[in-house]
Design an enzyme around this catalytic site. Sequence first.
Site, PDB file in Angstrom:
ATOM      1  CD  GLU A   1       1.715   6.734  -0.380  1.00 44.43           C
ATOM      2  OE1 GLU A   1       2.393   7.731  -0.096  1.00 44.43           O
ATOM      3  OE2 GLU A   1       2.020   5.952  -1.304  1.00 44.43           O
TER       4      GLU A   1
ATOM      5  CG  ASP B   1       8.599   6.176   0.211  1.00 43.97           C
ATOM      6  OD1 ASP B   1       8.282   5.910  -0.955  1.00 43.97           O
ATOM      7  OD2 ASP B   1       7.813   6.024   1.166  1.00 43.97           O
TER       8      ASP B   1
HETATM    9  C1  BGC Z   1       5.159   4.871  -0.574  1.00 47.32           C
HETATM   10  C2  BGC Z   1       5.865   3.556  -0.461  1.00 47.32           C
HETATM   11  C3  BGC Z   1       5.934   2.875  -1.796  1.00 47.32           C
HETATM   12  C4  BGC Z   1       6.571   3.792  -2.799  1.00 47.32           C
HETATM   13  C5  BGC Z   1       6.653   3.211  -4.186  1.00 47.32           C
HETATM   14  C6  BGC Z   1       5.705   5.702  -1.694  1.00 47.32           C
HETATM   15  O1  BGC Z   1       4.914   6.826  -1.865  1.00 47.32           O
HETATM   16  O2  BGC Z   1       5.294   5.582   0.641  1.00 47.32           O
HETATM   17  O3  BGC Z   1       5.190   2.753   0.479  1.00 47.32           O
HETATM   18  O4  BGC Z   1       6.626   1.674  -1.679  1.00 47.32           O
HETATM   19  O5  BGC Z   1       5.826   4.978  -2.877  1.00 47.32           O
HETATM   20  O6  BGC Z   1       5.435   3.141  -4.780  1.00 47.32           O
HETATM   21  C1  BGC Z   2       2.937   6.990  -7.068  1.00 46.40           C
HETATM   22  C2  BGC Z   2       3.002   6.211  -5.784  1.00 46.40           C
HETATM   23  C3  BGC Z   2       3.717   7.032  -4.785  1.00 46.40           C
HETATM   24  C4  BGC Z   2       3.116   8.421  -4.668  1.00 46.40           C
HETATM   25  C5  BGC Z   2       3.901   9.263  -3.735  1.00 46.40           C
HETATM   26  C6  BGC Z   2       2.273   8.319  -6.842  1.00 46.40           C
HETATM   27  O1  BGC Z   2       2.165   9.030  -8.005  1.00 46.40           O
HETATM   28  O2  BGC Z   2       2.249   6.243  -8.011  1.00 46.40           O
HETATM   29  O3  BGC Z   2       3.656   5.012  -5.951  1.00 46.40           O
HETATM   30  O4  BGC Z   2       3.649   6.356  -3.590  1.00 46.40           O
HETATM   31  O5  BGC Z   2       3.000   9.041  -5.916  1.00 46.40           O
HETATM   32  O6  BGC Z   2       3.408  10.556  -3.609  1.00 46.40           O
END
Ligand code: BGC
Ligand code: BGC
Length: 618
Positions: A507, A297
């Site tokens: 998230e 991730d």
């Molecule tokens: C998320 C994932 C996602 C990745 C890319 C992460 O923060 O947990 O689900 O695919 O970012 O954007």
């Molecule tokens: C990104 C997401 C990612 C996240 C994780 C964001 O800045 O755009 O894709 O999942 O950070 O913390």
Amino acid sequence: MKKNNFLSILIFSIMALSCSNNTDVIKNAEVGVDEKVKELLSKMTLEEKIGQMTQVDQNALVDYNDITKYAIGSVLWGGNSEIADISAGGWTKMADTLIGFSLKTRLGIPILLGIDAVHGHNNVNNAVIFPHNIGLGCTRNPELVEEVAKVAAQEISATKIHWTFAPCVAVVRDERWGRTYESFSENPELVAQLGAAAVKGFENGNLASPEAVLSCTKHYMGDGGTTNGKDQGNAEYDEQSLRKIHLPGYISAMKEKTATIMISYSSWNGEKMHGHKYLITDLLKGELKYEGFIVSDWAAIDQLEGDYKSDIEKSINAGLDMIMIPNGPALQGKVGVNGQPINTYFDFIKNLKELVAEGKVPLTRIDDAVSRILKAKFNFDLFNKVKIENNLSAKVGSKENREVGRKAVQQSLVLLKNENNILPISKEVKNILVSGRGADNVGMQCGGWTISWQGNNGEVVKGGTSILNAVKNSVSKNTNVITSLDGSNAENADVIIVVVGENPYAEGFGDDQDLTLSEEDIKTISKVKESNKPFVVILLSGRPMIINNELEKANAFVAAWLPGSEGQGIADVLFGDVDFSGKLSFTWPKNIEQIPINVGDENYDPLFPYGYGLTYKK
Ligand code: BGC
Ligand code: BGC
């Protein structure tokens, strides 16, 4: 002198021969994928191998020449990664540009482009935005989920992107988690069934098909089982329970040959998944014989204990094949808000090279990782696909694709209450009020992961239908449709639709300890109630909420989840063109103290049980 010349000519011709063999083997349709992988791997330097294992966020690339220079294997767009032109054409152009830089590398291995298309191709203006998984879970319809994924794959392919970070097969056991809506259900069996259907749809039964994309089943494992529903938290389970609840989704996705699996930020009994050799190598790749590749991730290995070099050593040796790296030159040598150094793709490449030289990461591990990545690229027919036009651009947001979205919305709605059968509403009704913050708010319908990471209220995507507009489309020409944001004008209506719910989030920003409606929404409902006119509440939310008082006040109540852009599907059901068929895929709690509450619990006494859902026909 002569001898030397002869020798160099000889060496040169052997090289040329083996080179042309190389291309022959790769292009030769008669040669099997495993043989192609072996051949190509044997030609690669360590640097080129490490390049394949490196996945960089597009926004981190200041200079695209780095793709060529480091032979980068994959580029992604995270939820907030912006490109200037987010039309389908804009994305296609961007994809073509990046692919071009990869084709300039010595071996010309095309780059794999990945994106979070988690409810349709949700970063593209005018794409169809489908219900988030929680709504699809309530359809209980694997054929429909497959169809939805197929349409999404078609729209993704239209923009020349190859890979979606979906489906999420989290089995969410605690609704306080901000990612509950990414989950089909609290029930492992339903998750396994629908997750497999989604993989099938994305990969189209044949990865080489022009309309297929690679799936990425995520987040392995136990992400939905963290204590108190904490994002990136700790799942406390004995191994048997972990396997029973959180593994079935992966097993069924693997049966459908899911091309990739993403590891979870979370921990199992205090140990981070990204360093978990037992769960990744022994269980997934060993016991379950998983043949795809495993991606990390977003900057997740950085959270392991120790410095970045030891993070890399631990995660690659645990079995990770590709590392997702959001940072590049702009942040090289900088320190993050948490006081920790920010790690870039330069750091990754340099450290991994050193680790191999020091014998801390065996070359066999690198070769295994790269073989898996190349295998996915060959299975996908990437080498040929990057050279041809697929002519799918007209499909993005097309009428037929929107119809699939509309059908998914119809089937995802769950009717919780219908006192005196106030629903369905007659299309001939004289005066109808459509009220509340969500009434004319496609952005709120879509929720997080829509154009931006967190999503937004308002008209975030072109081409969608708000609930208000859907009502206008449905009623007779003699009907007077009135609107208000806050429930005013109710006295002038014969029936009222009130649309309330959660503001978009994604998230950890969605972690919520009380799950009550906002003051504003409660006030709107109270105001409508004062009119004594019959009213239905439509709840737009990523999860069950604590609604007792509002449920009591309303004559009818519909859980619409996060239906996406096709609001017409809601009106179709409210006006009785289609009956309700959705059944709760999550238990609906009476109060916050009851959470976690899940089907099969002892002393199960929810507000609405798992599987609940009324219909019009008796
Ligand atoms: C998320 C994932 C996602 C990745 C890319 C992460 O923060 O947990 O689900 O695919 O970012 O954007
Ligand atoms: C990104 C997401 C990612 C996240 C994780 C964001 O800045 O755009 O894709 O999942 O950070 O913390």
